[in-house]
Design an enzyme around this catalytic site. Structure first.
Site, PDB file in Angstrom:
ATOM      1  N   HIS A  53       0.076   2.237  11.526  1.00 59.60           N
ATOM      2  CA  HIS A  53       1.393   3.170  11.696  1.00 59.60           C
ATOM      3  C   HIS A  53       1.455   4.308  12.662  1.00 59.60           C
ATOM      4  O   HIS A  53       0.142   4.446  13.253  1.00 59.60           O
ATOM      5  CB  HIS A  53       1.617   3.648  10.354  1.00 59.60           C
ATOM      6  N   HIS A  66      -2.615   4.234  15.079  1.00 61.42           N
ATOM      7  CA  HIS A  66      -3.829   3.986  14.244  1.00 61.42           C
ATOM      8  C   HIS A  66      -3.878   3.319  13.072  1.00 61.42           C
ATOM      9  O   HIS A  66      -2.665   2.935  12.709  1.00 61.42           O
ATOM     10  CB  HIS A  66      -4.330   5.450  13.954  1.00 61.42           C
ATOM     11  N   HIS A  71       0.845  -1.161  -0.061  1.00 56.00           N
ATOM     12  CA  HIS A  71       0.064   0.015   0.037  1.00 56.00           C
ATOM     13  C   HIS A  71       0.917   1.084  -0.089  1.00 56.00           C
ATOM     14  O   HIS A  71       1.768   1.251   0.859  1.00 56.00           O
ATOM     15  CB  HIS A  71      -0.806  -0.079   1.317  1.00 56.00           C
ATOM     16  N   TYR A 119     -15.151   5.650   4.164  1.00 58.05           N
ATOM     17  CA  TYR A 119     -13.559   5.552   4.004  1.00 58.05           C
ATOM     18  C   TYR A 119     -13.262   4.029   3.976  1.00 58.05           C
ATOM     19  O   TYR A 119     -13.867   3.307   4.959  1.00 58.05           O
ATOM     20  CB  TYR A 119     -12.881   6.220   4.924  1.00 58.05           C
TER      21      TYR A 119
END
Length: 441
Positions: A342, A378, A299, A357
């Protein structure tokens, strides 16, 4: 020109495209209003006054110099004395010292509906920010909720430029440079010191505002990406010149060093007949963003979604980045496709314009927002993690949502009103509960 709402809409929809982001641009509402060959001739055409509006120091390098020449009916210097407004309402400014900076993850529901007769300026509500407006560093995050147009008053911000992201209802922005129309899915930028009035194109309006105290937003360098990709300079639209020649009292509100100051003119200051320069308002359609991403595995970092950046004195650490998560294809193989878990040295405020989202299953709704301060852990919630870990990795189109992020190198301190708001979600941490241990030695 004034009034004539339908004509105003048509003029706003006829926006001119910038010839290149930050490059010289011009427009005139009356043919012959712009002088040819001289910025400030002895006598300006049509009896107009020539005035330069500087958005940067005179000696900034040419590529960073922001200034525009305005040819107006009256010079800006002809105004009465400003007095301190009795109340700033829910608008706050840096430095933010009402509450300590909070390392916890925070999330808010949308602003509650305002009282009847609330216009854009009265409907501004400050969530938080950082830096110092008097030192031209840092930023502030505001939300707005309005149900009335600004009438016989205009606003300008001496502290910073305003990046406006509508989420509900279109806005007609009457600026000194002319008319801009911004609807949900678009963003508008009003440069520092430019006067403007907000008229609603629908019954209500709601959205987000980033007030940037630092260096003006610019397009990020593309580096190894090459010449094309991300936001294209040609897609930024400047206003067509349009002026007001009204002889009626107009309140002019100026945000200066954190406070609102007000004066009542006997005429509209939106009386610029022609202009040319680089310190210019603009609108950008976020759906035009040319998303780049991985076509093999992993990603990509959110930096690849940067629309605009306000550089700081440290390379690689922006004062503010404006990032958009626009419709895109996900095709990575052997990859966890949603944003990864992260902790980041940058602080992130995320808002949602439409849809859903892909990193959150529920609770993050259009008009709401989340704050993940620097180094707060988070990532996807439990439901999203479980679903994405077992999903069939066939090509997937993400086109049911439009989210954005204000990212900054400094921690974001919430205002007291944001920290104690009724629409602050008390159970946000719960979305990560139940992430089970899967480790096997």
């Amino acid at each position: 020109m004034s009034g004539g709402s339908e004509q105003a809409r048509k003029t706003a929809e006829g926006l001119e495209y910038l010839t290149g982001f930050g490059n010289e641009h011009s427009s005139e509402a009356v043919p012959g209003a712009l002088p040819i060959g001289r910025n400030s001739p002895q006598r300006s055409p049509l009896g107009l006054y020539a005035e330069q509006l500087s958005g940067s120091a005179f000696t900034e390098p040419r590529s960073h110099n922001r200034r525009s020449w305005l040819y107006r009916i009256r010079p800006s210097a002809a105004h009465p004395r400003f007095t301190l407004a009795a109340d700033n309402g829910a608008l706050r400014s840096a430095p933010f010292t009402e509450a300590p900076a909070d390392p916890n993850r925070l999330r808010w529901n949308p602003l509650p509906d305002p009282a009847p007769g609330t216009d854009f300026l009265a409907g501004l509500w400050t969530l938080g920010g950082n830096g110092d407006a008097t030192q031209r560093s840092g930023m502030a995050i505001h939300l707005y909720s309005a149900n009335a147009s600004m009438t016989d008053r205009v606003f300008s911000d001496s502290d910073g430029e305003l990046l406006i992201v509508p989420e509900r209802g279109g806005l007609l922005l009457r600026t000194e440079f002319g008319l801009l129309s911004a609807r949900p899915g678009e963003m508008a930028l009003i440069p520092r010191g430019v006067r403007f009035r907000v008229e609603l194109q629908d019954e209500t309006a709601r959205g987000y505002v980033c007030e940037n105290y630092g260096r003006p937003f610019e397009l990020p360098d593309l580096g190894p990406i090459g010449a094309n990709g991300l936001a294209a300079a040609r897609d930024f639209r400047a206003p067509v010149a349009a002026y007001e020649d009204g002889e009626r009292p107009t309140e002019v509100v100026n945000k200066f060093c954190g406070n609102l100051w007000t004066a009542t003119y006997d005429h509209s200051p939106l009386d610029v007949v022609a202009w040319h320069g680089t310190h210019v308002p603009y609108v950008y359609d976020l759906h035009s963003f040319n998303v780049l991403g991985s076509i093999s595995y992993d990603h990509p970092d959110p930096s690849i979604f940067t629309v605009l950046t306000s550089p700081s004195d440290t390379a690689g650490l922006a004062g503010v980045d404006f990032v958009v998560f626009a419709p895109r294809w996900l095709v990575g193989e052997d990859t966890f496709r949603p944003p990864y878990f992260h902790r980041n040295v940058m602080s992130e405020y995320m808002g949602l314009i439409e849809g859903a989202y892909d990193a959150k299953a529920e609770g993050f709704v259009p008009g709401g927002g989340s704050l993940h301060n620097m180094m707060s852990a988070h990532g996807p919630d439990r439901e999203t993690f479980d679903r994405a870990s077992a999903a069939e990795l066939k090509p997937q189109k993400i086109d049911d949502g439009l989210a954005f992020m204000f990212e900054t190198r400094w921690p974001i301190t919430a205002t007291a009103q944001a920290a104690g708001a009724d629409h602050l979600q008390s159970g946000y941490d719960d979305v990560w509960q139940g992430l089970q241990r899967h480790f096997r030695a």
